[in-house]
Design an enzyme around this catalytic site. Structure first.
Site, PDB file in Angstrom:
ATOM      1  CB  SER A  57      -0.834   0.019   1.199  1.00  0.00           C
ATOM      2  OG  SER A  57      -1.664   1.078   1.333  1.00  0.00           O
ATOM      3  CE1 TYR A  69      -4.027  -2.109   5.276  1.00  0.00           C
ATOM      4  CE2 TYR A  69      -3.325   0.064   4.905  1.00  0.00           C
ATOM      5  CZ  TYR A  69      -3.836  -1.121   4.247  1.00  0.00           C
ATOM      6  OH  TYR A  69      -4.054  -1.097   3.156  1.00  0.00           O
TER       7      TYR A  69
END
Length: 295
Positions: free
Chosen positions: A142, A155
């Site tokens: 990401s 995350y």
């Protein structure tokens, strides 16, 4: 007995969102598939549809990859029965909420799925991949991998692990037949909860949003070309440049403003336990569910 002349692409978290888009994109390219997701996520229906629409071989296995034994059994099943030449580690979980409000089960599941399952599957399938003249590994990270992100905390840390792990593995395998790529997407419109959270974001962030189909098309195309780091979309490439250009403290300050507002206005959707609204690859087990805006 597996047919060495029939090659397969294995995709984790394939029942919906980006994983489903990966499956559809690969099937359109006439790539045979092995798909995985949690049980009861209609993966059988997707398998049937892909077979009918694209004339490719598709098999599936429903399993919980937060469980180490399940990861090992899944890898053994795949390598014993199929000749795997491409691995797409897509399964993951994430969300936006105060760290103190996160349950330990939720945090542990995120670590086990995002980090351990991806790492172990890569290790267990690598001998099979190396048997092919040409093979690929694509790990889904990401843009969040490039900076700490308040209200996401774990995350981005897991995505940073994926990014650095992939780049290191790529260097180790540079003299082999296995090409290794990492995908660093920005925000992806994957489900209704994501749509609700996007509504409270700034116009600039909304410009970066892409559909799962767009991301999958770019990612598979560049993976097959041997691209090391894949950042889909012009706006996301600009974002990646600016993230690296500014100081870490500035990034944290901006992230605090953005995700504190998101966390407040969406009433902490990610902490709910309503499985009916959550895609399988975002839910590691029956007890912990999280809606995810990738990036």
């Amino acid at each position: 007995m597996k047919d060495p002349n029939s090659q397969y692409t294995l995709i984790t978290g394939a029942s919906t969102g980006l994983g489903k888009a990966f499956a559809q994109e690969c099937a359109q390219r006439k790539m045979n598939l092995i798909l995985s997701s949690l049980p009861n996520e209609n993966l059988e229906d997707l398998t049937r549809q892909l077979r009918q629409d694209h004339g490719v071989e598709v098999f599936y296995k429903e399993t919980d990859l937060t469980n180490r034994l399940a990861v090992e059994e899944f890898a053994q099943w795949a390598t014993t029965n199929f000749s795997v030449n491409t691995l797409i580690n897509n399964a993951g979980i994430g969300g936006t909420q105060h760290f103190i409000d996160s349950t330990t089960t939720y945090l542990d599941d995120m670590i086990q799925l995002n980090i351990r399952a991806m790492t172990l599957l890569t290790r267990l399938l690598l001998p099979s991949l190396k048997q092919h003249k040409s093979a690929h590994i694509l790990n889904v990270s990401s843009l969040a991998a490039f900076s700490p992100v308040p209200y996401k905390t774990i995350y981005p840390a897991t995505k940073a692990f994926i990014h650095h792990f992939t780049r290191g593995l790529e260097a180790e395998l540079q003299d082999t037949n296995v090409r290794v790529s990492v995908l660093n997407p920005g925000p992806i419109m994957t489900n209704s909860d994501v749509s609700k959270r996007i509504e409270v974001q700034s116009f600039y962030i909304k410009l970066s949003i892409m559909t799962p189909e767009e991301v999958a098309r770019i990612a598979i195309k560049k993976m097959l070309r041997g691209k090391s780091v894949i950042i889909p979309g012009i706006m996301n490439r600009l974002n990646a440049f600016f993230i690296r250009a500014v100081s870490e403290n500035f990034r944290i300050s901006v992230g605090t403003q953005i995700f504190k507002r998101e966390n407040r206005k969406t009433h902490n959707y990610e902490g709910t336990r309503n499985r009916s609204k959550q895609p399988a690859w975002q839910q590691p087990d029956q007890k912990a569910a999280a809606s995810r805006l990738q990036g």
